[in-house]
Design a protein around this motif. Structure first.
Motif, PDB file in Angstrom:
ATOM      1  N   LEU A 146       0.823  -1.198   0.000  1.00 40.12           N
ATOM      2  CA  LEU A 146       0.000   0.000   0.000  1.00 40.12           C
ATOM      3  C   LEU A 146       0.868   1.263   0.000  1.00 40.12           C
ATOM      4  N   MET A 147       1.954   1.231   0.776  1.00 42.33           N
ATOM      5  CA  MET A 147       2.857   2.378   0.823  1.00 42.33           C
ATOM      6  C   MET A 147       3.513   2.616  -0.532  1.00 42.33           C
ATOM      7  N   VAL A 148       3.987   1.569  -1.180  1.00 44.02           N
ATOM      8  CA  VAL A 148       4.647   1.703  -2.479  1.00 44.02           C
ATOM      9  C   VAL A 148       3.660   2.185  -3.529  1.00 44.02           C
ATOM     10  N   VAL A 149       2.454   1.638  -3.527  1.00 42.72           N
ATOM     11  CA  VAL A 149       1.443   2.072  -4.493  1.00 42.72           C
ATOM     12  C   VAL A 149       1.081   3.535  -4.254  1.00 42.72           C
ATOM     13  N   GLY A 150       0.908   3.937  -3.020  1.00 44.19           N
ATOM     14  CA  GLY A 150       0.580   5.320  -2.703  1.00 44.19           C
ATOM     15  C   GLY A 150       1.688   6.277  -3.125  1.00 44.19           C
ATOM     16  N   MET A 151       2.934   5.915  -2.846  1.00 41.69           N
ATOM     17  CA  MET A 151       4.052   6.774  -3.235  1.00 41.69           C
ATOM     18  C   MET A 151       4.181   6.853  -4.745  1.00 41.69           C
ATOM     19  N   ALA A 152       3.919   5.758  -5.444  1.00 41.37           N
ATOM     20  CA  ALA A 152       3.986   5.765  -6.904  1.00 41.37           C
ATOM     21  C   ALA A 152       2.898   6.658  -7.493  1.00 41.37           C
ATOM     22  N   VAL A 153       1.704   6.595  -6.925  1.00 41.98           N
ATOM     23  CA  VAL A 153       0.612   7.441  -7.414  1.00 41.98           C
ATOM     24  C   VAL A 153       0.948   8.917  -7.208  1.00 41.98           C
ATOM     25  N   VAL A 154       1.462   9.270  -6.051  1.00 43.10           N
ATOM     26  CA  VAL A 154       1.828  10.657  -5.776  1.00 43.10           C
ATOM     27  C   VAL A 154       2.938  11.108  -6.716  1.00 43.10           C
ATOM     28  N   PHE A 155       3.943  10.265  -6.931  1.00 41.68           N
ATOM     29  CA  PHE A 155       5.046  10.607  -7.824  1.00 41.68           C
ATOM     30  C   PHE A 155       4.542  10.836  -9.251  1.00 41.68           C
ATOM     31  N   ILE A 156       3.674   9.945  -9.727  1.00 43.13           N
ATOM     32  CA  ILE A 156       3.135  10.086 -11.084  1.00 43.13           C
ATOM     33  C   ILE A 156       2.313  11.362 -11.207  1.00 43.13           C
ATOM     34  N   LEU A 157       1.509  11.662 -10.198  1.00 45.28           N
ATOM     35  CA  LEU A 157       0.712  12.886 -10.241  1.00 45.28           C
ATOM     36  C   LEU A 157       1.592  14.136 -10.223  1.00 45.28           C
ATOM     37  N   LEU A 158       2.674  14.118  -9.456  1.00 42.01           N
ATOM     38  CA  LEU A 158       3.572  15.268  -9.422  1.00 42.01           C
ATOM     39  C   LEU A 158       4.294  15.454 -10.755  1.00 42.01           C
ATOM     40  N   VAL A 159       4.731  14.363 -11.373  1.00 44.94           N
ATOM     41  CA  VAL A 159       5.375  14.461 -12.685  1.00 44.94           C
ATOM     42  C   VAL A 159       4.374  14.981 -13.712  1.00 44.94           C
ATOM     43  N   LEU A 160       3.149  14.474 -13.662  1.00 45.36           N
ATOM     44  CA  LEU A 160       2.108  14.949 -14.562  1.00 45.36           C
ATOM     45  C   LEU A 160       1.837  16.439 -14.344  1.00 45.36           C
ATOM     46  N   LEU A 161       1.828  16.886 -13.101  1.00 45.12           N
ATOM     47  CA  LEU A 161       1.624  18.292 -12.784  1.00 45.12           C
ATOM     48  C   LEU A 161       2.725  19.167 -13.370  1.00 45.12           C
ATOM     49  N   VAL A 162       3.971  18.709 -13.309  1.00 43.24           N
ATOM     50  CA  VAL A 162       5.086  19.470 -13.871  1.00 43.24           C
ATOM     51  C   VAL A 162       4.899  19.642 -15.370  1.00 43.24           C
ATOM     52  N   TYR A 163       4.547  18.566 -16.073  1.00 47.69           N
ATOM     53  CA  TYR A 163       4.383  18.657 -17.521  1.00 47.69           C
ATOM     54  C   TYR A 163       3.156  19.494 -17.913  1.00 47.69           C
ATOM     55  N   VAL A 164       2.105  19.422 -17.147  1.00 46.60           N
ATOM     56  CA  VAL A 164       0.928  20.252 -17.427  1.00 46.60           C
ATOM     57  C   VAL A 164       1.273  21.725 -17.223  1.00 46.60           C
ATOM     58  N   MET A 165       2.048  22.043 -16.185  1.00 45.34           N
ATOM     59  CA  MET A 165       2.447  23.427 -15.945  1.00 45.34           C
ATOM     60  C   MET A 165       3.353  23.934 -17.068  1.00 45.34           C
ATOM     61  N   LYS A 166       4.261  23.087 -17.562  1.00 42.35           N
ATOM     62  CA  LYS A 166       5.111  23.480 -18.686  1.00 42.35           C
ATOM     63  C   LYS A 166       4.274  23.729 -19.939  1.00 42.35           C
ATOM     64  N   LEU A 167       3.299  22.875 -20.184  1.00 42.35           N
ATOM     65  CA  LEU A 167       2.422  23.052 -21.340  1.00 42.35           C
ATOM     66  C   LEU A 167       1.609  24.335 -21.204  1.00 42.35           C
ATOM     67  N   LEU A 168       1.081  24.601 -20.024  1.00 41.11           N
ATOM     68  CA  LEU A 168       0.307  25.803 -19.790  1.00 41.11           C
ATOM     69  C   LEU A 168       1.166  27.053 -19.974  1.00 41.11           C
ATOM     70  N   SER A 169       2.394  27.005 -19.499  1.00 46.71           N
ATOM     71  CA  SER A 169       3.305  28.130 -19.668  1.00 46.71           C
ATOM     72  C   SER A 169       3.584  28.378 -21.140  1.00 46.71           C
ATOM     73  N   PHE A 170       3.792  27.311 -21.905  1.00 47.42           N
ATOM     74  CA  PHE A 170       4.041  27.450 -23.341  1.00 47.42           C
ATOM     75  C   PHE A 170       2.829  28.062 -24.036  1.00 47.42           C
ATOM     76  N   VAL A 171       1.636  27.584 -23.721  1.00 52.59           N
ATOM     77  CA  VAL A 171       0.414  28.077 -24.366  1.00 52.59           C
ATOM     78  C   VAL A 171       0.187  29.551 -24.029  1.00 52.59           C
ATOM     79  N   VAL A 172       0.361  29.923 -22.775  1.00 50.92           N
ATOM     80  CA  VAL A 172       0.138  31.314 -22.377  1.00 50.92           C
ATOM     81  C   VAL A 172       1.150  32.229 -23.051  1.00 50.92           C
ATOM     82  N   ASN A 173       2.429  31.831 -23.069  1.00 47.53           N
ATOM     83  CA  ASN A 173       3.449  32.665 -23.709  1.00 47.53           C
ATOM     84  C   ASN A 173       3.269  32.727 -25.217  1.00 47.53           C
TER      85      ASN A 173
END
Length: 70
Positions: free
Chosen positions: A8-35
């Protein structure tokens, strides 16, 4: 019991890690679109002029330095 907790701990940490990586890429995409579609407007640069208060401050510092050195 311990094995299920570790799984459960490994699955939870993996989900959080994947969501954080996804958040970074979404923020980069949003920055590109706005600029891309909403660029900053360049403003004309005004030459800096000395303000009236700066001369008074410089005179006060010079007189304090002269008083301190005498």
């Amino acid at each position: 019991m311990i094995g299920q907790g570790l799984t459960l701990m490994v699955v939870g940490m993996a989900v959080v890690f994947i969501l954080l990586v996804l958040l970074v890429y979404v923020m980069k995409l949003l920055s590109f679109v706005v600029n891309r579609f909403f660029p900053d407007k360049e403003e004309e640069v005004q030459p800096k002029t000395q303000r009236a208060g700066e001369a008074d401050i410089l005179a006060a510092i010079a007189s304090a330095a002269a008083y301190h050195n005498s």
